[in-house]
Design an enzyme around this catalytic site. Sequence first.
Site, PDB file in Angstrom:
ATOM      1  N   ASN A  33       0.965  -1.169   0.069  1.00  6.85           N
ATOM      2  CA  ASN A  33      -0.018  -0.013  -0.031  1.00  6.85           C
ATOM      3  C   ASN A  33       1.022   1.215   0.002  1.00  6.85           C
ATOM      4  OD1 ASN A  33      -2.030   1.963   0.702  1.00  6.85           O
ATOM      5  ND2 ASN A  33      -2.284   1.424   2.474  1.00  6.85           N
ATOM      6  N   LYS A  35      -0.002   4.179  -0.150  1.00 13.05           N
ATOM      7  CA  LYS A  35      -0.530   5.426   0.408  1.00 13.05           C
ATOM      8  C   LYS A  35      -0.487   6.723  -0.660  1.00 13.05           C
ATOM      9  CE  LYS A  35       0.029   3.188   4.914  1.00 13.05           C
ATOM     10  NZ  LYS A  35       0.037   3.219   6.070  1.00 13.05           N
ATOM     11  N   HIS A 118      -9.138   0.694   5.114  1.00 11.33           N
ATOM     12  CA  HIS A 118      -8.125   1.223   5.814  1.00 11.33           C
ATOM     13  C   HIS A 118      -8.167   1.828   6.952  1.00 11.33           C
ATOM     14  CE1 HIS A 118      -3.828   2.310   6.584  1.00 11.33           C
ATOM     15  NE2 HIS A 118      -3.547   1.288   5.933  1.00 11.33           N
ATOM     16  N   GLU A 120      -6.760   4.599   7.885  1.00  8.70           N
ATOM     17  CA  GLU A 120      -6.665   5.941   7.562  1.00  8.70           C
ATOM     18  C   GLU A 120      -7.981   6.421   7.057  1.00  8.70           C
ATOM     19  OE1 GLU A 120      -2.886   5.356   5.519  1.00  8.70           O
ATOM     20  OE2 GLU A 120      -2.033   4.616   7.428  1.00  8.70           O
ATOM     21  N   GLU A 188      -4.881  -5.076  10.552  1.00  9.61           N
ATOM     22  CA  GLU A 188      -4.043  -4.024  10.823  1.00  9.61           C
ATOM     23  C   GLU A 188      -4.136  -3.052  12.044  1.00  9.61           C
ATOM     24  OE1 GLU A 188      -1.949  -2.943   6.783  1.00  9.61           O
ATOM     25  OE2 GLU A 188      -3.864  -1.593   6.808  1.00  9.61           O
ATOM     26  N   GLY A 194       2.724   2.219  10.587  1.00  7.12           N
ATOM     27  CA  GLY A 194       3.441   3.352  10.467  1.00  7.12           C
ATOM     28  C   GLY A 194       4.416   3.925  11.960  1.00  7.12           C
ATOM     29  N   SER A 234       3.969  -1.898  10.110  1.00 10.80           N
ATOM     30  CA  SER A 234       5.345  -1.965  10.431  1.00 10.80           C
ATOM     31  C   SER A 234       5.959  -3.284  10.043  1.00 10.80           C
ATOM     32  CB  SER A 234       5.684  -1.673  11.711  1.00 10.80           C
ATOM     33  OG  SER A 234       5.298  -0.274  12.243  1.00 10.80           O
TER      34      SER A 234
HETATM   35  P1  13P Z   1       3.159   0.486   7.606  1.00  8.14           P
HETATM   36  O1  13P Z   1       3.803  -0.679   7.009  1.00  8.14           O
HETATM   37  O2  13P Z   1       3.792   1.503   6.955  1.00  8.14           O
HETATM   38  O3  13P Z   1       3.024   0.487   9.000  1.00  8.14           O
HETATM   39  O4  13P Z   1       1.843   0.814   7.227  1.00  8.14           O
HETATM   40  C1  13P Z   1       0.763  -0.425   7.074  1.00  8.14           C
HETATM   41  C2  13P Z   1      -0.357  -0.084   6.441  1.00  8.14           C
HETATM   42  O5  13P Z   1      -1.145   0.704   6.819  1.00  8.14           O
HETATM   43  C3  13P Z   1      -0.640  -1.027   5.106  1.00  8.14           C
HETATM   44  O6  13P Z   1      -1.604  -0.731   4.675  1.00  8.14           O
END
Ligand code: 13P
Length: 271
Positions: A33, A35, A118, A120, A188, A194, A234
Amino acid sequence: MTLRGFPQSAVLTDFGNEKGDDIQARQFFVGGNFKLNGSKQSIKEIVERLNTAQLDPNTEVVIAPPSTYLEYAVSLVKSKQVEVSAQNAYTKGSGAYTGEISVEQVKDVGATWVLLGHSERRTIFKESDEFIAEKTKFALDQGLKVIFCIGETLEERKSGITDSVNQRQLKAALNLVKDWTNVVIAYEPVWAIGTGLAATPEDAQETHKSIRDYLAKELGQEVADSIRILYGGSANGKNAPTFKDKADVDGFLVGGASLKPEFVDIINSRQ
Ligand code: 13P
């Protein structure tokens, strides 16, 4: 033996369950992803790396660039093993919905997956369980495959309600979606995204097992056994192999590390 519950022909190994029946292992799946990151230049580099690297042929790989680069990413991918996903798609095919992207358009440019739910989207853009469920149903009905994301916040984990949060998020979709063949679930935990603090393989396994048990209750054991459950938060080239022996961790949804060369190590982490 024919494949059960998998949309694409996959190289799979058989394993037996407790009753001694022959059942199918789930194909390892790694999603990237991106983002809101990337440029034509960086996306070209990432895809070219995937084109030239030795990828474990048993891993299904999906990359999700920003929607502006979907068609570009599709045009660069050389291997059938790598598919492209949108990061979101609306519940309508077309119309007066300024700023949205549609499932039809995602398909039109050659992408085959969409990420929905997601954290976010849930937190920053206030998408509700029901709205995400509607998007999921619409995308599946129109023929896209869905990476359906769930997960609890740190506060929720501390309060001991991880399982009920995951079940609430799943339940909204279970109310609308009857066929889960084309769905991959990404667990997740928000506190791991992150932060550099991935869940331990043991904690991930425990939660993945609870998710699968819940799916078994709702959809039956056979369907639950066929659904891939990815871990996200992560994940990186170093920690991915430490999840290797966790029976209910069927792959990863990777954020930051999917932009880097170590993405290939994650794809190959089952070898
Ligand atoms: P990170 O791997 O940067 O922690 O993000 C995970 C994520 O949100 C994947 O959709």
